[in-house]
Design an enzyme around this catalytic site. Structure first.
Site, mmCIF file in Angstrom:
data_model
loop_
_atom_site.group_PDB
_atom_site.id
_atom_site.type_symbol
_atom_site.label_atom_id
_atom_site.label_comp_id
_atom_site.label_asym_id
_atom_site.label_seq_id
_atom_site.Cartn_x
_atom_site.Cartn_y
_atom_site.Cartn_z
ATOM 1 N N GLY A 38 4.703 -2.535 2.422
ATOM 2 C CA GLY A 38 3.289 -2.351 2.742
ATOM 3 C C GLY A 38 2.304 -3.154 1.927
ATOM 4 O O GLY A 38 1.225 -3.490 2.395
ATOM 5 N N ASP A 93 0.014 -0.162 -1.502
ATOM 6 C CA ASP A 93 -0.827 -0.247 -0.307
ATOM 7 C C ASP A 93 -1.662 1.010 -0.113
ATOM 8 O O ASP A 93 -2.865 0.943 0.106
ATOM 9 C CB ASP A 93 0.002 -0.556 0.955
ATOM 10 C CG ASP A 93 1.150 0.424 1.180
ATOM 11 O OD1 ASP A 93 1.396 1.299 0.324
ATOM 12 O OD2 ASP A 93 1.810 0.312 2.227
ATOM 13 N N ASP A 96 -0.544 8.434 -0.224
ATOM 14 C CA ASP A 96 -0.673 9.466 0.798
ATOM 15 C C ASP A 96 -0.231 10.786 0.149
ATOM 16 O O ASP A 96 -1.021 11.422 -0.542
ATOM 17 C CB ASP A 96 0.207 9.031 1.972
ATOM 18 C CG ASP A 96 0.043 9.899 3.188
ATOM 19 O OD1 ASP A 96 -1.073 10.335 3.468
ATOM 20 O OD2 ASP A 96 1.048 10.142 3.882
ATOM 21 N N THR A 100 5.797 8.444 -3.337
ATOM 22 C CA THR A 100 6.286 7.092 -3.624
ATOM 23 C C THR A 100 5.788 6.624 -4.989
ATOM 24 O O THR A 100 6.569 6.182 -5.838
ATOM 25 C CB THR A 100 5.784 6.086 -2.564
ATOM 26 O OG1 THR A 100 6.184 6.549 -1.286
ATOM 27 C CG2 THR A 100 6.346 4.695 -2.806
ATOM 28 N N ASP A 152 1.940 -0.533 8.382
ATOM 29 C CA ASP A 152 2.563 -0.542 9.710
ATOM 30 C C ASP A 152 2.543 0.813 10.401
ATOM 31 O O ASP A 152 2.359 1.848 9.779
ATOM 32 C CB ASP A 152 4.033 -0.948 9.586
ATOM 33 C CG ASP A 152 4.867 0.171 8.959
ATOM 34 O OD1 ASP A 152 4.522 0.633 7.853
ATOM 35 O OD2 ASP A 152 5.849 0.605 9.588
HETATM 36 P P1 IMP Z 1 3.412 8.582 0.071
HETATM 37 O O1 IMP Z 1 4.735 8.531 -0.630
HETATM 38 O O2 IMP Z 1 3.356 9.762 1.007
HETATM 39 O O3 IMP Z 1 2.243 8.543 -0.869
HETATM 40 O O4 IMP Z 1 3.284 7.350 1.040
HETATM 41 C C1 IMP Z 1 4.054 6.266 0.848
HETATM 42 C C2 IMP Z 1 4.028 5.209 1.894
HETATM 43 O O5 IMP Z 1 3.810 5.705 3.193
HETATM 44 C C3 IMP Z 1 2.929 4.203 1.676
HETATM 45 O O6 IMP Z 1 3.257 3.284 0.653
HETATM 46 C C4 IMP Z 1 2.868 3.583 3.043
HETATM 47 O O7 IMP Z 1 3.833 2.564 3.168
HETATM 48 C C5 IMP Z 1 3.168 4.740 3.971
HETATM 49 N N1 IMP Z 1 1.922 5.304 4.515
HETATM 50 C C6 IMP Z 1 1.228 6.377 4.108
HETATM 51 N N2 IMP Z 1 0.118 6.572 4.854
HETATM 52 C C7 IMP Z 1 0.113 5.568 5.751
HETATM 53 C C8 IMP Z 1 -0.815 5.174 6.797
HETATM 54 O O8 IMP Z 1 -1.871 5.778 7.070
HETATM 55 N N3 IMP Z 1 -0.461 4.066 7.509
HETATM 56 C C9 IMP Z 1 0.662 3.342 7.266
HETATM 57 N N4 IMP Z 1 1.533 3.662 6.294
HETATM 58 C C10 IMP Z 1 1.255 4.761 5.548
HETATM 59 MG MG MG Z 2 4.336 1.372 0.951
#
Ligand code: IMP
Ligand code: MG
Length: 168
Positions: A38, A93, A96, A100, A152
């Site tokens: 991302g 990127d 959320d 990650t 994506d």
């Molecule tokens: P997390 O671990 O939930 O914080 O999110 C990790 C990954 O999910 C990010 O690095 C993105 O690659 C993907 N992601 C989270 N939200 C979105 C979004 O709105 N659009 C696209 N990818 C997302």
């Molecule tokens: Mg990512």
């Protein structure tokens, strides 16, 4: 497709962020770490706004299927550098759930870099499941699924030069 953040707005913010990094880390070894896939566009544009010498590294994680985080983070690609002598700046990127970033930050911190700073292009604070915080957020957005500028939806739309919301 509705444009949420235009390429002009992103460029202006990247200029500021590049200046900030260039000043802050002018006296040390800088390693910019992009989290694939991302952040590849963000990292490439940010790097070109940095005016001091820096190295580039990549880490890969996988955690996301469709529009919902699975909560589990797998490291699929790791750095080659021993980061003990580096000021490490992670370019993510989007934060959320935060799962990650938490996994990445824990791994990197355990390797004792000279310093560690986390910069995220986008932050969706409403969706946080962990207490992790980026050191610097370029844009805070509401709980909407966004694509473009590296992000994506099922591997599509990463090449859009702006950040957009898919309208179904
Ligand atoms: P997390 O671990 O939930 O914080 O999110 C990790 C990954 O999910 C990010 O690095 C993105 O690659 C993907 N992601 C989270 N939200 C979105 C979004 O709105 N659009 C696209 N990818 C997302
Ligand atoms: Mg990512």
């Amino acid at each position: 497709m509705k444009i949420l953040i235009s390429s002009e707005t992103i460029s202006a913010k990247l200029k500021q962020t590049g200046d900030y990094i260039s000043k802050k880390y002018k006296d040390g070894n800088l390693l910019l770490v992009g989290i694939l896939k991302g952040s590849f566009v963000f990292l490439a544009d940010l790097a070109r706004n940095i005016t001091i010498p820096c190295e580039i590294g990549f880490m890969g994680t996988q955690s996301y299927i469709g529009t919902h985080s699975s909560g589990e983070v797998r490291i699929t690609l790791d750095l080659q550098q021993n980061i003990a002598d580096y000021n490490v700046v992670v370019a993510e990127d989007i934060i959320d759930s935060g799962n990650t970033l938490k996994a990445i930050a824990d791994i990197l911190r355990a390797r004792n870099p000279k310093s560690l700073e986390i910069i995220t292009l986008l932050d969706k604070p409403d969706r946080r499941e962990t207490d992790i915080q980026a050191d610097r957020v370029l844009f805070t957005i509401s709980d909407e699924f966004v694509v473009g500028y590296g992000l994506d939806y099922n591997e599509k739309y990463r090449n859009l030069p702006y950040i957009a919301i898919i309208e179904e």
